[in-house]
Design an enzyme around this catalytic site. Sequence first.
Site, PDB file in Angstrom:
ATOM      1  N   GLY A  10       0.846  -1.202   0.000  1.00 36.36           N
ATOM      2  CA  GLY A  10       0.000   0.000   0.000  1.00 36.36           C
ATOM      3  C   GLY A  10       0.874   1.242   0.000  1.00 36.36           C
ATOM      4  O   GLY A  10       0.527   2.265   0.610  1.00 36.36           O
ATOM      5  N   GLY A  13      -0.160   5.073  -0.836  1.00 35.08           N
ATOM      6  CA  GLY A  13      -1.109   5.799   0.009  1.00 35.08           C
ATOM      7  C   GLY A  13      -0.453   6.946   0.753  1.00 35.08           C
ATOM      8  O   GLY A  13       0.745   7.217   0.598  1.00 35.08           O
ATOM      9  N   GLN A  14      -1.268   7.598   1.599  1.00 39.16           N
ATOM     10  CA  GLN A  14      -0.797   8.811   2.299  1.00 39.16           C
ATOM     11  C   GLN A  14       0.429   8.512   3.165  1.00 39.16           C
ATOM     12  O   GLN A  14       1.429   9.227   3.113  1.00 39.16           O
ATOM     13  CB  GLN A  14      -1.924   9.377   3.169  1.00 39.16           C
ATOM     14  CG  GLN A  14      -1.575  10.721   3.787  1.00 39.16           C
ATOM     15  CD  GLN A  14      -2.472  11.088   4.963  1.00 39.16           C
ATOM     16  OE1 GLN A  14      -3.202  10.268   5.488  1.00 39.16           O
ATOM     17  NE2 GLN A  14      -2.392  12.344   5.392  1.00 39.16           N
ATOM     18  N   ASP A  36       2.212  -1.869  -4.583  1.00 39.92           N
ATOM     19  CA  ASP A  36       0.825  -1.380  -4.594  1.00 39.92           C
ATOM     20  C   ASP A  36       0.113  -1.966  -5.806  1.00 39.92           C
ATOM     21  O   ASP A  36       0.754  -2.569  -6.684  1.00 39.92           O
ATOM     22  CB  ASP A  36       0.780   0.156  -4.609  1.00 39.92           C
ATOM     23  CG  ASP A  36      -0.440   0.696  -3.861  1.00 39.92           C
ATOM     24  OD1 ASP A  36      -1.550   0.227  -4.153  1.00 39.92           O
ATOM     25  OD2 ASP A  36      -0.282   1.555  -2.982  1.00 39.92           O
ATOM     26  N   ARG A  38      -1.272  -0.294  -8.225  1.00 38.70           N
ATOM     27  CA  ARG A  38      -0.949   0.472  -9.439  1.00 38.70           C
ATOM     28  C   ARG A  38       0.408   1.153  -9.285  1.00 38.70           C
ATOM     29  O   ARG A  38       0.845   1.395  -8.160  1.00 38.70           O
ATOM     30  CB  ARG A  38      -2.015   1.555  -9.694  1.00 38.70           C
ATOM     31  CG  ARG A  38      -3.229   1.019 -10.405  1.00 38.70           C
ATOM     32  CD  ARG A  38      -4.354   2.032 -10.440  1.00 38.70           C
ATOM     33  NE  ARG A  38      -5.077   2.069  -9.174  1.00 38.70           N
ATOM     34  CZ  ARG A  38      -6.014   1.194  -8.819  1.00 38.70           C
ATOM     35  NH1 ARG A  38      -6.365   0.230  -9.627  1.00 38.70           N
ATOM     36  NH2 ARG A  38      -6.603   1.281  -7.638  1.00 38.70           N
ATOM     37  N   ASP A  51      -1.197  -7.285  -5.768  1.00 33.91           N
ATOM     38  CA  ASP A  51      -2.556  -7.353  -5.232  1.00 33.91           C
ATOM     39  C   ASP A  51      -2.472  -8.219  -3.979  1.00 33.91           C
ATOM     40  O   ASP A  51      -2.392  -9.458  -4.070  1.00 33.91           O
ATOM     41  CB  ASP A  51      -3.494  -7.977  -6.278  1.00 33.91           C
ATOM     42  CG  ASP A  51      -4.923  -8.103  -5.747  1.00 33.91           C
ATOM     43  OD1 ASP A  51      -5.135  -7.855  -4.536  1.00 33.91           O
ATOM     44  OD2 ASP A  51      -5.821  -8.452  -6.532  1.00 33.91           O
ATOM     45  N   TYR A 141     -14.828  -0.203   8.761  1.00 33.40           N
ATOM     46  CA  TYR A 141     -13.365   0.002   8.892  1.00 33.40           C
ATOM     47  C   TYR A 141     -12.931  -0.260  10.336  1.00 33.40           C
ATOM     48  O   TYR A 141     -11.965  -0.989  10.591  1.00 33.40           O
ATOM     49  CB  TYR A 141     -13.058   1.437   8.469  1.00 33.40           C
ATOM     50  CG  TYR A 141     -11.666   1.936   8.746  1.00 33.40           C
ATOM     51  CD1 TYR A 141     -10.552   1.342   8.172  1.00 33.40           C
ATOM     52  CD2 TYR A 141     -11.458   3.060   9.557  1.00 33.40           C
ATOM     53  CE1 TYR A 141      -9.264   1.833   8.407  1.00 33.40           C
ATOM     54  CE2 TYR A 141     -10.193   3.561   9.792  1.00 33.40           C
ATOM     55  CZ  TYR A 141      -9.096   2.946   9.217  1.00 33.40           C
ATOM     56  OH  TYR A 141      -7.840   3.441   9.455  1.00 33.40           O
ATOM     57  N   LYS A 145     -10.561  -3.207  11.910  1.00 35.70           N
ATOM     58  CA  LYS A 145      -9.340  -2.919  12.679  1.00 35.70           C
ATOM     59  C   LYS A 145      -9.362  -3.607  14.050  1.00 35.70           C
ATOM     60  O   LYS A 145      -8.325  -4.054  14.531  1.00 35.70           O
ATOM     61  CB  LYS A 145      -9.140  -1.399  12.835  1.00 35.70           C
ATOM     62  CG  LYS A 145      -8.710  -0.702  11.547  1.00 35.70           C
ATOM     63  CD  LYS A 145      -7.353  -1.194  11.061  1.00 35.70           C
ATOM     64  CE  LYS A 145      -6.871  -0.473   9.810  1.00 35.70           C
ATOM     65  NZ  LYS A 145      -5.655  -1.093   9.229  1.00 35.70           N
TER      66      LYS A 145
HETATM   67  C1  AKB Z   1     -10.045   7.843   8.739  1.00 36.31           C
HETATM   68  O1  AKB Z   1     -10.490   9.004   8.873  1.00 36.31           O
HETATM   69  O2  AKB Z   1     -10.729   6.882   8.368  1.00 36.31           O
HETATM   70  C2  AKB Z   1      -8.596   7.597   9.062  1.00 36.31           C
HETATM   71  C3  AKB Z   1      -8.434   7.091  10.451  1.00 36.31           C
HETATM   72  C4  AKB Z   1      -8.669   7.972  11.597  1.00 36.31           C
HETATM   73  O3  AKB Z   1      -8.073   5.961  10.626  1.00 36.31           O
HETATM   74  N1  AKB Z   1      -7.839   8.795   8.868  1.00 36.31           N
END
Ligand code: AKB
Length: 320
Positions: A10, A13-14, A36, A38, A51, A141, A145
């Site tokens: 990844g 990403g940021q 990544d 791409r 992938d 999400y 986690k």
């Molecule tokens: C989000 O906003 O989803 C992320 C995080 C806080 O994990 N930046």
Amino acid sequence: MKRETILVIGANGQIGTALLPRLQEAFGFNHVIAADLRHPKQEQGRFELLDATKIDELATLVQRNRVTQIYHLAAVLSAKGETDPLWAWNLNMQTLLNVLEVSRQQGVKKLFAPSSIAVFGEQAPKLETPQTTALDPATVYGISKVAAENWSLYYHKRYGLDIRSLRYPGVISYQSMPGGGTTDYAVAIFHEAVQGNSYDCFLAADTLLPMIYMDDALRATLELMEAPADQISVRTSYNLAGMSFTPAELTASIQTYFPHFITNYKPDFRQGIADSWPKTIDDSVARQDWGWKPAYNLPRMTEEMISQLSAIYQPLVQTH
Ligand code: AKB
């Protein structure tokens, strides 16, 4: 000393974009492999298409390059995850399980798999949210986690995998844009301010959230990874704090440089996500275990974001 080979999954990403140069500096340019889905806009060294939902692709890459450490940064974030929950769950969990399993099978020495403040939900205290508390996340999400933290602990206990993790707050950086998060406003707002525009904020003015400047986030990551294993008492994920502020406070901070800058408040579905998260974080366990201490507060972060982004936008403005 045996050389390490680091794989960053990844990497476009940021966090990956900003982490790569730090890892190259620490371990040697050719000892860091970015991977990544791409190709990146600008390649920053060795790069492999990957992938990570495909375990065979990952296993071959790790074996061929004799990878000794993995930073697993691929994930669908909070806001984007809510647009397609099952896709987000599958992607977040499949990539994590593949990374854990390949690391176990191939004896990868150290693994970093970040978590997030999104693990917390309604039942956790909103102020100075402690390391150990109820985890009842409101987003897919966050659910992924929480599961990831528990899988990490399981692989550590059962297989001795040296896996380390941080619950990142919203990360603020100039190097690249975040994608699909609820805290993304705190990056986008700077890009508009520096270009002389106003900003339409998708959170309400008084939404207090935990944030961290990229420099601090990277230092925390590298310090955690360098800490002796016997100092790591948390194998789920460490609470990590930098600063907390509201959109109104961030706007006021930006106005010290651009007095005419205006933020318009147009809360959308992301407000509900933000309201379910902590306002401030207690990271005392990270401070005790491996000496964590943030260096950036709101004024210092604002100054650096504006100066870095002005340097990026100024030449563009002048050539038009
Ligand atoms: C989000 O906003 O989803 C992320 C995080 C806080 O994990 N930046």
